[in-house]
Design an enzyme around this catalytic site. Structure first.
Site, PDB file in Angstrom:
ATOM      1  N   ARG A 126       0.964   0.386  10.359  1.00 46.21           N
ATOM      2  CA  ARG A 126       1.660   0.449  11.652  1.00 46.21           C
ATOM      3  C   ARG A 126       3.173   0.301  11.507  1.00 46.21           C
ATOM      4  O   ARG A 126       3.930   0.899  12.266  1.00 46.21           O
ATOM      5  CB  ARG A 126       1.089  -0.639  12.591  1.00 46.21           C
ATOM      6  CG  ARG A 126       1.737  -0.697  13.985  1.00 46.21           C
ATOM      7  CD  ARG A 126       0.993  -1.685  14.877  1.00 46.21           C
ATOM      8  NE  ARG A 126       1.741  -2.083  16.050  1.00 46.21           N
ATOM      9  CZ  ARG A 126       1.625  -1.529  17.263  1.00 46.21           C
ATOM     10  NH1 ARG A 126       0.788  -0.522  17.450  1.00 46.21           N
ATOM     11  NH2 ARG A 126       2.330  -1.955  18.286  1.00 46.21           N
ATOM     12  N   ILE A 178       5.612   2.248  21.811  1.00 45.02           N
ATOM     13  CA  ILE A 178       4.358   2.272  21.058  1.00 45.02           C
ATOM     14  C   ILE A 178       3.519   1.147  21.660  1.00 45.02           C
ATOM     15  O   ILE A 178       4.006   0.029  21.856  1.00 45.02           O
ATOM     16  CB  ILE A 178       4.587   2.096  19.531  1.00 45.02           C
ATOM     17  CG1 ILE A 178       3.261   1.942  18.769  1.00 45.02           C
ATOM     18  CG2 ILE A 178       5.504   0.943  19.199  1.00 45.02           C
ATOM     19  CD1 ILE A 178       3.425   1.972  17.241  1.00 45.02           C
ATOM     20  N   SER A 179       2.258   1.450  21.983  1.00 43.42           N
ATOM     21  CA  SER A 179       1.412   0.480  22.687  1.00 43.42           C
ATOM     22  C   SER A 179       1.088  -0.727  21.815  1.00 43.42           C
ATOM     23  O   SER A 179       1.119  -0.661  20.584  1.00 43.42           O
ATOM     24  CB  SER A 179       0.096   1.137  23.109  1.00 43.42           C
ATOM     25  OG  SER A 179       0.344   2.296  23.859  1.00 43.42           O
ATOM     26  N   GLN A 180       0.738  -1.805  22.505  1.00 44.12           N
ATOM     27  CA  GLN A 180       0.269  -3.045  21.865  1.00 44.12           C
ATOM     28  C   GLN A 180      -1.002  -2.724  21.054  1.00 44.12           C
ATOM     29  O   GLN A 180      -1.849  -1.954  21.514  1.00 44.12           O
ATOM     30  CB  GLN A 180      -0.046  -3.992  23.020  1.00 44.12           C
ATOM     31  CG  GLN A 180      -0.639  -5.307  22.696  1.00 44.12           C
ATOM     32  CD  GLN A 180      -1.179  -5.954  23.982  1.00 44.12           C
ATOM     33  OE1 GLN A 180      -1.300  -5.313  25.029  1.00 44.12           O
ATOM     34  NE2 GLN A 180      -1.514  -7.210  23.885  1.00 44.12           N
TER      35      GLN A 180
END
Ligand code: SAH
Length: 220
Positions: free
Chosen positions: A41, A67-69
């Site tokens: 990530r 960018i999502s959790q």
């Protein structure tokens, strides 16, 4: 440059994220958990924020997007219930992180992004990591992507004011659509499953995404 010690530290952060944010919160699919272990990530995060890559919150990327959790990515992915032969449509490529997770789990991912600059950055990153089963399309994803429809799964990673009819028509029988629907500031994460001519809908809870902008989304 990141040195060896940092790479080891990032790998430890990643394992901690998998344990604390995913497994401890009820992500049970081993395939999904393994995908999170495989995808680095931190490579999808802006340089200055790399040490926050495995934190429990969304982070900014280019063009005011995010960018999502990790947990939200995992929850949506688990609910797509992907099989190795499945064909996916993703709307909102963003950093390409969710795209990489999907590419680990199914045969082919078509991912639509409205910003050319964001799409080409994700393209380079995914190519470099060897995800050759991803095709990124620049365009308005609220129209879906008809050339390769219908899909086993559709994931929308931006918030829609309502469910675009276009996406429902591009779902296979048994296909799953995951989409955040609501106002600009808060949405409900919906899972819609096509069963023949009928659609089964359930809510997976509250969430907050950036806006889905396009013909069947927000105007701007
Ligand atoms: N899944 C991404 C998060 C993306 S943020 C990640 O893991 O990083 C949402 C993305 O949706 C943004 O990049 C935004 O530009 C894009 N987007 C918004 N409306 C869109 C539309 N109509 N079609 C395609 N992409 C859209």
């Amino acid at each position: 440059m990141i040195d060896r010690k940092d790479i080891d530290a990032l790998a430890m952060h990643r394992e901690k994220m998998v344990q604390e944010q995913l497994i401890n919160r009820g992500i049970t699919s081993q395939r999904v958990i393994d995908a999170f272990r495989n995808v680095p990530r931190h490579l999808f995060i802006e340089d200055g924020l790399i040490y926050q890559a495995y934190s429990d919150y969304p982070l900014p990327i280019a063009e005011g997007q995010t960018i999502s959790q990790p947990y939200i990515v995992a929850l949506m992915t688990q609910n797509l219930d992907l099989k190795p032969d499945d064909i996916m449509l993703e709307i909102g490529t963003g950093s390409g992180y969710q795209t990489a997770i999907l590419a680990e789990l199914c045969a082919k991912v078509y991912s639509v992004e409205r910003f050319g600059s964001i799409a080409s950055k994700a393209r380079k990153l995914l190519d470099g990591l060897g995800y050759h089963n991803v095709m990124i399309v620049i365009g308005d994803g609220t129209r879906g992507y008809t050339p390769k429809a219908p899909y086993d799964g559709i994931i929308v990673t931006a918030a829609a004011p309502s469910v675009p009819e276009t996406l429902l028509t591009q779902l296979k029988d048994g296909g799953r659509l995951l989409i955040p629907v609501g106002s600009e500031h808060t949405q409900e994460l919906l899972k819609i499953v096509r069963q023949g001519e009928s659609l089964k809908q359930e809510s997976l809870g509250g969430c907050r995404f950036v806006k889905l902008i396009g013909e069947y989304g927000w105007e701007r």
